[in-house]
Design an enzyme around this catalytic site. Structure first.
Site, PDB file in Angstrom:
ATOM      1  N   ASP A 195    -110.751  32.127   1.650  1.00 11.04           N
ATOM      2  CA  ASP A 195    -110.294  33.321   0.942  1.00 11.04           C
ATOM      3  C   ASP A 195    -110.481  34.576   1.782  1.00 11.04           C
ATOM      4  O   ASP A 195    -111.225  34.585   2.769  1.00 11.04           O
ATOM      5  CB  ASP A 195    -111.022  33.472  -0.394  1.00 11.04           C
ATOM      6  CG  ASP A 195    -112.532  33.645  -0.235  1.00 11.04           C
ATOM      7  OD1 ASP A 195    -113.123  32.934   0.597  1.00 11.04           O
ATOM      8  OD2 ASP A 195    -113.117  34.478  -0.949  1.00 11.04           O
ATOM      9  N   GLU A 248    -115.623  32.895  -1.289  1.00  2.72           N
ATOM     10  CA  GLU A 248    -116.829  33.411  -0.627  1.00  2.72           C
ATOM     11  C   GLU A 248    -116.985  34.902  -0.869  1.00  2.72           C
ATOM     12  O   GLU A 248    -118.092  35.405  -1.070  1.00  2.72           O
ATOM     13  CB  GLU A 248    -116.740  33.124   0.878  1.00  2.72           C
ATOM     14  CG  GLU A 248    -118.024  33.442   1.652  1.00  2.72           C
ATOM     15  CD  GLU A 248    -118.096  34.877   2.183  1.00  2.72           C
ATOM     16  OE1 GLU A 248    -119.164  35.276   2.665  1.00  2.72           O
ATOM     17  OE2 GLU A 248    -117.076  35.610   2.100  1.00  2.72           O
TER      18      GLU A 248
END
Length: 485
Positions: free
Chosen positions: A79, A146
């Site tokens: 991400d 994350e």
């Protein structure tokens, strides 16, 4: 599909990086990129697991001569932070990034680049699909979310991994080996709103603070950059001393791990006080331009009359508590590490303010490499909330990663670096959360190092990645893997 990076080396790394730039992958929107990784693994007949939270684990056997070498985990997250310049038309849920090259740097156009942490995934894919790179058995772990709480690392089942050595590629400075990181916790202070009717003679204005440099709330917290939410608190508190006004809303910041760059407050005043208000805002524009001249040259405080049909304003009590919250909630460095030079030990960032029909939410991120200090700051936040009649909600509590003086992996990285460059790498810790802390919590035997190429202004629309550093760091990684025979 664009081919902006087609002539860069290492070609396979930049090819995968550009491919990923065409796939939206903001935190929480990772299904497409997760499926992309699975498809590549299957195309190359590699063992792959896509778990319930969309983490992807891909395994590749050792090359000839490395069959007895220890298994190495290559790790990064899929991400990215989705930030864009004001006025930029870009839908992060569907639009590809528009890459461009300026000298040695790769940028996106008016948006974040996603080199944090797309470059780790590109390195990993280049390793997995190579047929001429010597390496030990590999387990590539690519996690989700994350940037918004490390949910992928939290949800990871360690049964999918056998390796005892983990190379995290989520650092942003070439020549630096990270061997420790801060733990953290997110807080949301909830102020219930009581409303009053707007005085029918009052007029509405917006006060907007913008043009700040922003940055990562961990790695940039010691750079003295302005926090638009905290600055708004100072302005609103000062206005109260000169004339009466009411507040309709306060909103600022967008990400819990970003120092907020813009905050807007809608206020109501008696028309007779308009000149005083204008003079005050102009004064604050001058004050902040002076205070932040070294860190935030673009800072601006602007006042604009607005047509706001909202018929309600904060009650005097709510307004008082909202301003007190802005002023009292801590922001910035809270303590420095006395063992590692220039390392922030503990900090807090007042990241987001949101006004709803029933409450004002003040969201902050607390970080510390010392667990007891993290909870001490949390206790301070609880006391402030309690004194102001607010509720405090805690979430995303993640552990720190403690320094291991006996790390064999760190020693190997140091040895290879010395051989390649004739000098020692910088061994340091980072005042930011890395997934390594969660991995260590799940597997106490893991030996870990974090490193990466030069990246700049991450989490901002000016994020950029060094091409030459990406190549050197790639070659360094290959040499480390080669030495693990």
């Amino acid at each position: 599909m664009s081919n902006v990076l087609v002539n860069l080396n290492p070609s396979s790394v930049f090819e995968y990086f550009e491919e990923m730039s065409n796939i939206p992958r903001g935190s929480g929107n990772e299904k497409a990129i997760s499926d992309y990784l699975v498809a590549i693994a299957k195309k190359h007949n590699l063992e792959v697991v896509q778990d319930d939270v969309l983490n992807v684990i891909i395994k590749k056997p050792a090359t000839a001569g490395y069959e007895n070498a220890p298994t190495v985990i290559i790790q990064g997250h899929m991400d990215m932070v989705c930030e864009k310049n004001k006025g930029t038309v870009h839908d992060f849920k569907k639009d590809p990034l528009k890459l461009r090259i300026i000298d040695d740097m790769i940028y996106a156009t008016d948006t974040t680049l996603g080199a944090d942490d797309g470059i780790a995934v590109a390195y990993a894919l280049a390793l997995l699909t190579s047929d001429d790179i010597p390496h030990p058995p590999l387990e590539v772990l690519v996690t989700v979310e994350e940037e918004t709480g490390m949910d992928g690392a939290v949800g990871l089942d360690p049964k999918h991994l056998d390796g005892k050595f983990l190379i995290n590629i989520d650092s942003e400075e070439e020549g630096q080996l990270l061997v420790s990181c801060a733990g953290g916790i997110t807080t949301r202070q909830i102020l219930p709103v009581s409303w009053e009717d707007v005085n029918k003679n009052d007029i509405s204005y917006t006060i907007n603070i913008s043009g700040l440099s922003s940055g990562h709330s961990g790695s940039d917290i010691d750079k003295g950059r302005g926090n638009s939410n905290k600055l708004m608190g100072r302005i609103l508190n000062d206005l109260s001393s000169d004339f009466d006004y009411s507040i309709k809303s306060i909103d600022g910041g967008s990400k819990h791990n970003v120092i907020p760059r813009e905050t807007t407050t809608v206020i109501c005043i008696n028309p007779n006080d308009s000149i005083k208000l204008t003079e005050k805002i102009n004064k604050w524009d001058t004050i902040l331009k002076n205070e932040l001249r070294a860190s935030d040259k673009g800072v601006a405080v602007k006042l604009e009359k607005c047509e706001d049909n909202t018929s309600k304003v904060f009650s005097k009590e709510t307004m008082k508590k909202a301003i007190a919250s802005l002023v009292l909630i801590p922001h910035g460095v809270q303590s420095m590490n006395m063992e590692m030079k220039n390392l922030v030990e503990s900090s807090m960032n007042l990241a987001i303010i949101t006004t709803t029909d029933t409450k004002v939410i003040f969201e902050s991120s607390i970080r510390s490499s010392v667990q007891s200090l993290k909870y001490n700051i949390l206790n301070q936040a609880k006391m402030i909330a309690d004194l102001l009649g607010c509720e405090l909600i805690e979430s995303a509590d993640y552990p720190e990663w403690a320094y291991d003086p006996d790390s064999k992996l760190r020693q190997l990285f140091e040895k290879v670096y010395q051989q390649k460059y004739g000098k020692s790498p910088e061994v340091s810790a980072i005042h930011a959360g890395l997934e390594c802390g969660l991995f260590k919590e799940k597997n106490k035997d893991l030996d870990m190092v974090s490193f990466g190429p030069d990246m700049f202004d991450v989490h901002t629309a000016n994020e950029h990645l060094s091409i030459s550093s990406t190549q050197r760091t790639w070659e360094y990684l290959l040499d480390v893997l080669k030495e693990m025979r």
